[in-house]
Enzyme design. Structure first.
Site, PDB file in Angstrom:
ATOM      1  N   ARG A   1       0.866  -1.194   0.000  1.00 46.33           N
ATOM      2  CA  ARG A   1       0.000   0.000   0.000  1.00 46.33           C
ATOM      3  C   ARG A   1       0.890   1.228   0.000  1.00 46.33           C
ATOM      4  O   ARG A   1       1.618   1.464   0.965  1.00 46.33           O
ATOM      5  CB  ARG A   1      -0.906   0.009   1.230  1.00 46.33           C
ATOM      6  CG  ARG A   1      -1.746   1.262   1.307  1.00 46.33           C
ATOM      7  CD  ARG A   1      -2.640   1.345   2.526  1.00 46.33           C
ATOM      8  NE  ARG A   1      -3.254   2.659   2.546  1.00 46.33           N
ATOM      9  CZ  ARG A   1      -3.365   3.405   3.650  1.00 46.33           C
ATOM     10  NH1 ARG A   1      -2.915   2.976   4.808  1.00 46.33           N
ATOM     11  NH2 ARG A   1      -3.929   4.603   3.565  1.00 46.33           N
TER      12      ARG A   1
ATOM     13  N   HIS B   1      -3.436  10.770   0.353  1.00 41.32           N
ATOM     14  CA  HIS B   1      -2.860  10.597   1.691  1.00 41.32           C
ATOM     15  C   HIS B   1      -2.303  11.934   2.138  1.00 41.32           C
ATOM     16  O   HIS B   1      -1.105  12.124   2.313  1.00 41.32           O
ATOM     17  CB  HIS B   1      -1.778   9.502   1.679  1.00 41.32           C
ATOM     18  CG  HIS B   1      -1.466   8.928   3.041  1.00 41.32           C
ATOM     19  ND1 HIS B   1      -1.481   7.569   3.311  1.00 41.32           N
ATOM     20  CD2 HIS B   1      -1.145   9.527   4.205  1.00 41.32           C
ATOM     21  CE1 HIS B   1      -1.160   7.358   4.571  1.00 41.32           C
ATOM     22  NE2 HIS B   1      -0.953   8.538   5.148  1.00 41.32           N
TER      23      HIS B   1
ATOM     24  N   GLU C   1      -7.643   8.313   6.144  1.00 43.94           N
ATOM     25  CA  GLU C   1      -7.981   8.990   7.408  1.00 43.94           C
ATOM     26  C   GLU C   1      -8.551  10.393   7.249  1.00 43.94           C
ATOM     27  O   GLU C   1      -7.960  11.382   7.755  1.00 43.94           O
ATOM     28  CB  GLU C   1      -6.752   9.024   8.301  1.00 43.94           C
ATOM     29  CG  GLU C   1      -6.267   7.637   8.695  1.00 43.94           C
ATOM     30  CD  GLU C   1      -5.205   7.653   9.761  1.00 43.94           C
ATOM     31  OE1 GLU C   1      -4.902   6.569  10.270  1.00 43.94           O
ATOM     32  OE2 GLU C   1      -4.696   8.738  10.096  1.00 43.94           O
TER      33      GLU C   1
ATOM     34  N   ASN D   1      -7.362   1.710  10.086  1.00 42.56           N
ATOM     35  CA  ASN D   1      -6.039   2.042  10.638  1.00 42.56           C
ATOM     36  C   ASN D   1      -6.178   2.043  12.147  1.00 42.56           C
ATOM     37  O   ASN D   1      -6.945   2.846  12.690  1.00 42.56           O
ATOM     38  CB  ASN D   1      -5.577   3.427  10.164  1.00 42.56           C
ATOM     39  CG  ASN D   1      -5.318   3.476   8.670  1.00 42.56           C
ATOM     40  OD1 ASN D   1      -5.452   2.488   7.963  1.00 42.56           O
ATOM     41  ND2 ASN D   1      -4.939   4.649   8.188  1.00 42.56           N
TER      42      ASN D   1
ATOM     43  N   TYR E   1      -4.185   2.137  15.916  1.00 38.27           N
ATOM     44  CA  TYR E   1      -2.940   2.375  16.668  1.00 38.27           C
ATOM     45  C   TYR E   1      -3.157   2.230  18.170  1.00 38.27           C
ATOM     46  O   TYR E   1      -2.392   1.585  18.858  1.00 38.27           O
ATOM     47  CB  TYR E   1      -2.349   3.753  16.335  1.00 38.27           C
ATOM     48  CG  TYR E   1      -1.749   3.766  14.952  1.00 38.27           C
ATOM     49  CD1 TYR E   1      -2.486   4.190  13.848  1.00 38.27           C
ATOM     50  CD2 TYR E   1      -0.458   3.299  14.729  1.00 38.27           C
ATOM     51  CE1 TYR E   1      -1.948   4.159  12.571  1.00 38.27           C
ATOM     52  CE2 TYR E   1       0.094   3.260  13.457  1.00 38.27           C
ATOM     53  CZ  TYR E   1      -0.663   3.685  12.382  1.00 38.27           C
ATOM     54  OH  TYR E   1      -0.133   3.650  11.114  1.00 38.27           O
TER      55      TYR E   1
ATOM     56  N   GLU F   1      -3.470  -0.114   8.288  1.00 39.26           N
ATOM     57  CA  GLU F   1      -2.310   0.380   9.026  1.00 39.26           C
ATOM     58  C   GLU F   1      -2.360  -0.117  10.462  1.00 39.26           C
ATOM     59  O   GLU F   1      -3.415  -0.063  11.093  1.00 39.26           O
ATOM     60  CB  GLU F   1      -2.253   1.907   9.086  1.00 39.26           C
ATOM     61  CG  GLU F   1      -1.799   2.622   7.840  1.00 39.26           C
ATOM     62  CD  GLU F   1      -1.722   4.137   8.034  1.00 39.26           C
ATOM     63  OE1 GLU F   1      -1.919   4.857   7.046  1.00 39.26           O
ATOM     64  OE2 GLU F   1      -1.503   4.593   9.198  1.00 39.26           O
TER      65      GLU F   1
END
Ligand code: GCO
Length: 459
Positions: free
Chosen positions: A77, A121, A166, A288, A290, A368
């Site tokens: 990606r 992005h 995002e 994504n 985290y 991600e």
């Protein structure tokens, strides 16, 4: 303890983005982006770096594809730089720009690696940003035109398309708080940027479909939001932050409506009509992940004393005037970036998506997941992080949640936005002086894991 077995055909990959790795900002006709301007504003980037070189991927991409091949991933990606393809955001195509991605895609295919480009992005063409960027409806249409231009050239070889990365971060950090490009501090007046990005996604999805694309997703940031305490004020703040950070960017796509009519009333244009485009069916949904967020009432201090009026979160100090304060999850290991390590938060995120969207949730891809640590190559904490998150992901799979792939952030150490080059997320160390690449222990660990699981491309 070997990793549990993942389903046959599970897609293993790594992620990067153009502005964070390419460099060559003024080469071969590339136009400036909002981030090109933002990095040059004094004090905006922690180490004063400007990504004009970063990892110099623009010149060293063959070496990086060779690293991908050695790693044994099935997909890569990356993102396509809108201003490298359309220097002013629309109109004249910059042929050398498109040629660059053409060569990259060809070489990935030759290596048996599926190209999975993200169209946006965060590097909005400056010419569009100066006209208001995502605050303006026009940008959504320009984005769809750009998507069509790229698909016309690369559509015959691209395996998976990602429209946006995002939109929540762009809206919150770029237009709401001003700590990312374009650096506007509009607080809730940033909401039109959310709507126009989602509209851009929908219009681009239609353009990609018209070009024959059959695997299209979006990469949304998601994470559990926990209230600081059981008090009404803290639970209310957590609900509001969950709506703004999770539901605002998922409900319109998956349910065809905004999570809160009062919020929808703040949005410009024919919202109901736009929601038809925004909720065009996706082939898969990118997540994504985290870390979770702890949210409390405005002025609340975190369990570890962090915070104050706006609270500190993810290294960002929030301005006064927000109806919530954000805090780190207490009592957990922290990454080099100060982020809490909470693998079970990934399982919880996937459970919540299934609970909220049920049949409307298409198959999921983890687009991600990763961590920043300062270790040069002996990155045992990164191995532990990835191992724990893959087990947490496997728990969700075992519960029947349909996840089809997992992409590590990131292949290379790179330019971490407002942190500059101070935070290292790579499986591969990059010496920013010599640009030498050195695979870290985590690179070798993942390569062996992929070979062991038979999931990756056999070298
Ligand atoms: O999620 C994001 O913020 C972006 O997609 C990446 O560009 C970041 O670099 C990464 O996540 C680490 O913060």
């Amino acid at each position: 303890q070997p990793l549990p077995a993942f389903p046959d055909g599970f897609l293993w990959g790594v992620s990067t983005s153009a502005f964070q790795i390419e460099g060559a900002q003024e080469e071969d006709g590339r136009g400036p982006s909002a981030w090109d301007a933002f990095v040059r504003r004094p004090g905006r980037i922690k180490d004063g770096s400007d990504a004009s070189v970063t990892t110099d991927h623009y010149h060293r991409w063959p070496e990086d594809v060779a690293l991908l091949r050695e790693l044994g991933v099935g997909a890569y990606r990356f993102s396509i730089s809108w201003p490298r393809v359309l220097p002013s955001g629309s109109g004249q195509v910059n042929a050398p720009g498109l040629d660059f991605y053409d060569r990259l895609v060809d070489t990935l295919c030759e290596a048996g690696i599926q190209p999975a480009p993200t169209l946006f992005h965060w590097d909005t063409p400056l010419a569009l940003e100066e006209r208001g960027g995502w605050l303006r409806r026009e940008t959504a249409q320009r984005f769809a035109d750009y998507a069509d231009t790229v698909a016309a050239r690369l559509g015959d070889r691209v395996a998976h398309w990602i429209t946006l990365n995002e939109p929540a971060e762009v809206t919150l950090l770029g237009y709401g708080l001003g700590v990312h490009a374009p650096g506007r501090q509009l607080l809730f007046d940033a909401l039109p940027a959310a709507h126009h990005q989602l509209l851009g996604h929908g219009l681009a999805l239609r353009a990609l479909r018209a070009r024959g694309a059959r695997s299209i997703g979006i990469a949304n940031s998601h994470g559990p939001v926990q209230p600081l305490s059981g008090s009404a004020a803290d639970t209310g703040a957590a609900e509001l932050y969950d709506t703004l950070s999770n539901r605002l960017f998922a409900d319109p796509l998956l349910l065809g409506r905004y999570p809160d009519p009062e919020l929808a009333a703040l949005l410009p244009g024919p919202v109901e009509e736009d929601l038809k485009a925004i909720s065009e069916p996706l082939d898969w949904y990118g997540v994504n992940y985290y870390q979770p967020t702890v949210a409390g009432a405005a002025g609340s201090a975190g369990a570890d004393g962090s915070g104050g009026s706006g609270g500190g979160f993810a290294g960002i100090h929030l301005p006064d005037g927000l109806p919530f304060a954000l805090h780190e999850t207490p009592g957990r290991e922290r990454t080099g970036f100060g982020w809490a390590v909470v693998p079970e938060g990934l399982t919880e995120t996937l459970r919540t998506l299934r609970e909220r969207y049920g049949e409307r949730l298409p198959p999921v891809m983890i687009t991600e997941n990763g961590c920043a640590y300062p270790d040069r190559t002996r990155d045992t904490r990164r191995i532990a992080f990835l191992d724990a998150h893959l087990r947490a992901l496997h728990t969700a799979l075992a519960e029947g949640i349909d996840v089809r792939g997992y992409f590590v952030w990131s292949l290379l150490d790179n330019f971490e936005w407002a942190e500059g080059c101070t935070q290292r997320f790579g499986l591969v160390h990059v010496d920013y002086a010599t640009l030498e690449r050195t695979p870290k222990d985590s690179f070798h660990w993942l390569r062996d894991a992929l070979r062991g699981s038979g999931g990756g491309v056999q070298p």
